[in-house]
Design a protein around this motif. Structure first.
Motif, PDB file in Angstrom:
ATOM      1  N   THR A   1       0.586  -0.764  -0.165  1.00  8.76           N
ATOM      2  CA  THR A   1      -0.133  -0.330  -0.214  1.00  8.76           C
ATOM      3  C   THR A   1       0.814   1.475  -0.331  1.00  8.76           C
ATOM      4  O   THR A   1       1.895   1.066   0.899  1.00  8.76           O
ATOM      5  N   LYS A   2       0.550   2.236   0.105  1.00 15.22           N
ATOM      6  CA  LYS A   2       1.232   3.131  -0.279  1.00 15.22           C
ATOM      7  C   LYS A   2       2.014   3.943   1.892  1.00 15.22           C
ATOM      8  O   LYS A   2       3.125   4.495   1.589  1.00 15.22           O
TER       9      LYS A   2
ATOM     10  N   VAL B   1     -16.387  -9.884   0.215  1.00 16.24           N
ATOM     11  CA  VAL B   1     -17.300  -9.747  -1.494  1.00 16.24           C
ATOM     12  C   VAL B   1     -18.086  -9.191  -0.972  1.00 16.24           C
ATOM     13  O   VAL B   1     -19.976  -8.386  -1.943  1.00 16.24           O
ATOM     14  N   LEU B   2     -19.103 -10.358   0.020  1.00 14.70           N
ATOM     15  CA  LEU B   2     -20.594 -10.085   0.854  1.00 14.70           C
ATOM     16  C   LEU B   2     -20.243  -8.402   1.485  1.00 14.70           C
ATOM     17  O   LEU B   2     -21.544  -7.801   1.638  1.00 14.70           O
TER      18      LEU B   2
ATOM     19  N   ALA C   1     -13.567  -3.230  -6.331  1.00  6.41           N
ATOM     20  CA  ALA C   1     -13.307  -2.871  -5.120  1.00  6.41           C
ATOM     21  C   ALA C   1     -12.895  -3.411  -4.486  1.00  6.41           C
ATOM     22  O   ALA C   1     -12.917  -3.137  -2.885  1.00  6.41           O
ATOM     23  N   TYR C   2     -12.874  -4.380  -4.972  1.00  4.57           N
ATOM     24  CA  TYR C   2     -11.702  -5.293  -3.881  1.00  4.57           C
ATOM     25  C   TYR C   2     -10.077  -5.268  -3.808  1.00  4.57           C
ATOM     26  O   TYR C   2      -9.963  -5.186  -3.246  1.00  4.57           O
ATOM     27  N   SER C   3     -10.147  -5.289  -4.779  1.00  2.62           N
ATOM     28  CA  SER C   3      -8.506  -5.050  -5.036  1.00  2.62           C
ATOM     29  C   SER C   3      -8.401  -3.145  -4.706  1.00  2.62           C
ATOM     30  O   SER C   3      -7.056  -3.142  -4.143  1.00  2.62           O
ATOM     31  N   LYS C   4      -9.273  -2.460  -4.655  1.00  2.00           N
ATOM     32  CA  LYS C   4      -9.019  -1.079  -3.761  1.00  2.00           C
ATOM     33  C   LYS C   4      -8.501  -1.531  -2.085  1.00  2.00           C
ATOM     34  O   LYS C   4      -8.335  -0.541  -1.561  1.00  2.00           O
TER      35      LYS C   4
END
Length: 299
Positions: free
Chosen positions: A45-46, A218-219, A280-283
């Motif tokens: 992450t950053k 995911v849910l 959304a998951y990747s983020k």
């Protein structure tokens, strides 16, 4: 592929060189598959490295061991700290982490007296690649939940997965799709299944599948995005009539499915709910969620 002369692993309370570690060839795990494991992802992450939902994974590792009566005397919180140290020692940021609990020498079919734990890590891309998958319905089914502890991540259970995957690849497909013992949709050899129809997501209910941590994520994301999800028992014909579909798992992440037994899904992946959840998951896995989960791998 997985280690070199400098790679360090964690084994029974110590960090040791991978190429100097050893185990007993009479291990009950080696002979009977009587062991439990996990798959965990670390992401750059950053702000540093994040091990995604590491505590949830180690709690499931403990639960898996308890379900099949393997002694587990390790603190999940301590194992989270060990994992961070392991990644630092190997200077890994984007990595796959594999904890394994294995049994001592024992040629009987009784529970073990002692167990060991090993944790290793290596750089690994998305397990199923980044292209949409061509699946085939496997001739192998998932084991009946009364025959094994289906919710435990047990080493020996994955013989079923290997057989299904090899069969699919031998037939020219990318991966398999398994049904349960009653003929309902279950999951992939190493991933959970979702499919979309008329703006609603559907996924097989718990009971005949592994309760995936990525599935749970995911849910969560679907709820945040206002996507309706229905969990239940679904027949293969419902999947064949779907608009789109995808697999999800720690190793696979979120990956679209192009077709099942050459039946193509009509909705373009870029327009699907799966793609929205993939983004959304990747983020989510790469965002700096809490300071406690972020650390530098530099020693």
């Amino acid at each position: 592929m997985y280690f070199d002369d400098n790679t360090v692993i964690y084994l029974d309370g110590k960090f040791v060189k991978a190429n100097e570690a050893s185990t007993d060839l009479y291990s009950q795990t080696l002979h009977y598959g009587y062991g439990v494991f996990e798959g965990i992802r670390a992401y750059a992450t950053k702000d540093g490295t994040q091990v995604f939902k590491s505590l949830a994974h180690y709690e499931r590792l403990k639960k898996s061991a308890e379900l099949i009566q393997i002694p587990f005397d390790y603190s999940p919180h301590k194992l989270v700290e060990v994992t961070e140290s392991l990644l630092k020692k190997n200077d890994l940021t984007d990595a796959y982490v594999r904890p394994l609990v294995f049994c001592d020498p024992n040629m009987t079919l009784a529970r073990p007296n002692n167990v060991s734990i090993m944790i290793c890590a290596w750089e690994w891309g998305a397990y199923l690649g980044d292209k949409q998958l061509r699946l085939t319905v496997s001739s192998f089914c998932r084991p009946h939940p009364r025959s094994i502890k289906i919710e435990a991540k047990v080493c020996g259970h994955y013989v079923n997965s290997i057989l299904a995957t090899n069969e699919a690849k031998d037939k020219g497909f990318d991966e398999a799709l398994l049904l349960d013992s009653d003929g309902y949709l279950a999951e992939g050899p190493g991933a959970n299944l979702f499919f979309e129809k008329d703006g609603v997501l559907f996924t097989p209910q718990l009971g005949n599948i592994l309760p995936g941590i990525t599935r749970a994520t995911v849910l969560e994301l679907a709820e945040e995005l206002g996507i309706e999800v229905q969990q239940g028992l679904f027949e293969p014909k419902e999947l064949f009539a779907a608009d789109s579909a995808f697999y999800c798992g720690t190793a696979a992440e979120v990956i679209g499915i192009a077709s099942v037994d050459e039946t193509k899904f009509p909705k373009a992946w870029k327009d699907s709910l799966g793609k929205k959840l993939q983004d959304a998951y990747s983020k989510r896995v790469r965002e700096s969620s809490t300071p406690a989960t972020i650390f530098s791998t530099k020693l």
